[in-house]
Design a protein around this motif. Sequence first.
Motif, PDB file in Angstrom:
ATOM      1  N   TYR A 104      36.659 -11.487  21.980  1.00 55.09           N
ATOM      2  CA  TYR A 104      35.318 -10.965  22.175  1.00 55.09           C
ATOM      3  C   TYR A 104      34.647 -10.759  20.817  1.00 55.09           C
ATOM      4  O   TYR A 104      35.304 -10.419  19.832  1.00 55.09           O
ATOM      5  N   GLN A 155      31.728  -8.415  19.019  1.00 55.47           N
ATOM      6  CA  GLN A 155      30.909  -7.216  19.177  1.00 55.47           C
ATOM      7  C   GLN A 155      29.988  -7.070  17.972  1.00 55.47           C
ATOM      8  O   GLN A 155      30.416  -6.645  16.894  1.00 55.47           O
ATOM      9  N   LEU A 204      32.280  -7.409  14.758  1.00 54.31           N
ATOM     10  CA  LEU A 204      33.662  -7.010  14.990  1.00 54.31           C
ATOM     11  C   LEU A 204      34.235  -7.965  16.027  1.00 54.31           C
ATOM     12  O   LEU A 204      33.662  -8.127  17.105  1.00 54.31           O
ATOM     13  N   LEU A 259      37.161  -8.783  18.551  1.00 57.32           N
ATOM     14  CA  LEU A 259      38.202  -8.077  19.289  1.00 57.32           C
ATOM     15  C   LEU A 259      39.080  -9.049  20.048  1.00 57.32           C
ATOM     16  O   LEU A 259      38.590 -10.010  20.654  1.00 57.32           O
ATOM     17  N   PHE A 287      43.093  -3.892  24.368  1.00 58.46           N
ATOM     18  CA  PHE A 287      42.364  -4.356  23.192  1.00 58.46           C
ATOM     19  C   PHE A 287      43.043  -3.952  21.886  1.00 58.46           C
ATOM     20  O   PHE A 287      43.617  -2.863  21.772  1.00 58.46           O
ATOM     21  N   GLY A 288      42.924  -4.833  20.894  1.00 57.53           N
ATOM     22  CA  GLY A 288      43.336  -4.531  19.547  1.00 57.53           C
ATOM     23  C   GLY A 288      42.219  -3.810  18.802  1.00 57.53           C
ATOM     24  O   GLY A 288      41.117  -3.648  19.325  1.00 57.53           O
ATOM     25  N   PRO A 289      42.485  -3.385  17.556  1.00 57.13           N
ATOM     26  CA  PRO A 289      41.496  -2.627  16.785  1.00 57.13           C
ATOM     27  C   PRO A 289      40.364  -3.487  16.238  1.00 57.13           C
ATOM     28  O   PRO A 289      39.336  -2.955  15.819  1.00 57.13           O
ATOM     29  N   LYS A 296      38.198   2.680  16.040  1.00 63.81           N
ATOM     30  CA  LYS A 296      39.371   2.540  16.898  1.00 63.81           C
ATOM     31  C   LYS A 296      39.102   1.477  17.960  1.00 63.81           C
ATOM     32  O   LYS A 296      37.960   1.123  18.237  1.00 63.81           O
ATOM     33  N   GLY A 297      40.149   0.972  18.566  1.00 58.92           N
ATOM     34  CA  GLY A 297      40.004  -0.048  19.591  1.00 58.92           C
ATOM     35  C   GLY A 297      39.486   0.512  20.894  1.00 58.92           C
ATOM     36  O   GLY A 297      39.410   1.722  21.096  1.00 58.92           O
ATOM     37  N   LEU A 298      39.117  -0.367  21.792  1.00 59.38           N
ATOM     38  CA  LEU A 298      38.656   0.024  23.117  1.00 59.38           C
ATOM     39  C   LEU A 298      39.823   0.537  23.957  1.00 59.38           C
ATOM     40  O   LEU A 298      40.885  -0.078  23.994  1.00 59.38           O
TER      41      LEU A 298
END
Lengths: 112, 118
Positions: free
Chosen positions: A35, A37, A88, A90, A103-105, B42-44
Amino acid sequence: DAGVTQSPTHLIKTRGQQVTLRCSPKSGHDTVSWYQQALGQGPQFIFQYYEEEERQRGNFPDRFSGHQFPNYSSELNVNALLLGDSALYLCASSFGFNNEQFFGPGTRLTVL
Amino acid sequence: AQSVTQLDSHVSVSEGTPVLLRCNYSSSYSPSLFWYVQHPNKGLQLLLKYTSAATLVKGINGFEAEFKKSETSFHLTKPSAHMSDAAEYFCVVSDRHSSGGSNYKLTFGKGTLLTVNP
């Protein structure tokens, strides 16, 4: 149990360059989704990989490509970078493509 | 095609007061609906999900959401806000085909920034 990991954390590139982002899924997961963002926006689906094949793709140009390896990790490649690619990125993993995504950071990409 | 509209870009509440984050969705099939939270840097994190079982869904940290098909809504609520709830919240939809499978991708709303005042 390690969750989804992404590398690098931050990246700065210039217009026209190419970039590769990496993702390792959560243990036991076999599906990876990517994804984008943009600042102040919700994530937008780029594509999803399952069994080393791209299964579905969002509304992104061919400059965005990916790969999934036999160990289920994945790469996102972006060619001919534009300023608008700053975002960003993801990665999310799941077991199968019909289950909850973790999800990762993220990787923060800045294009100058 | 699926889409999500989060009706408020910013909600501000006082600590200890109720939280209401509004979400409307559009879906061609029977949808799965989610709320995710994103804290700074931080991540989702998944708060809760609806997948055609009970219409009132309970999630983590005291949050819950009610699926209302007639109103195409999936609003997120919490009886009493804590300072730690301050974050960006995303309403998410994933279509499920009539065959029972998912269309694989998650479609996010633009997010609602929740501010909690002391």
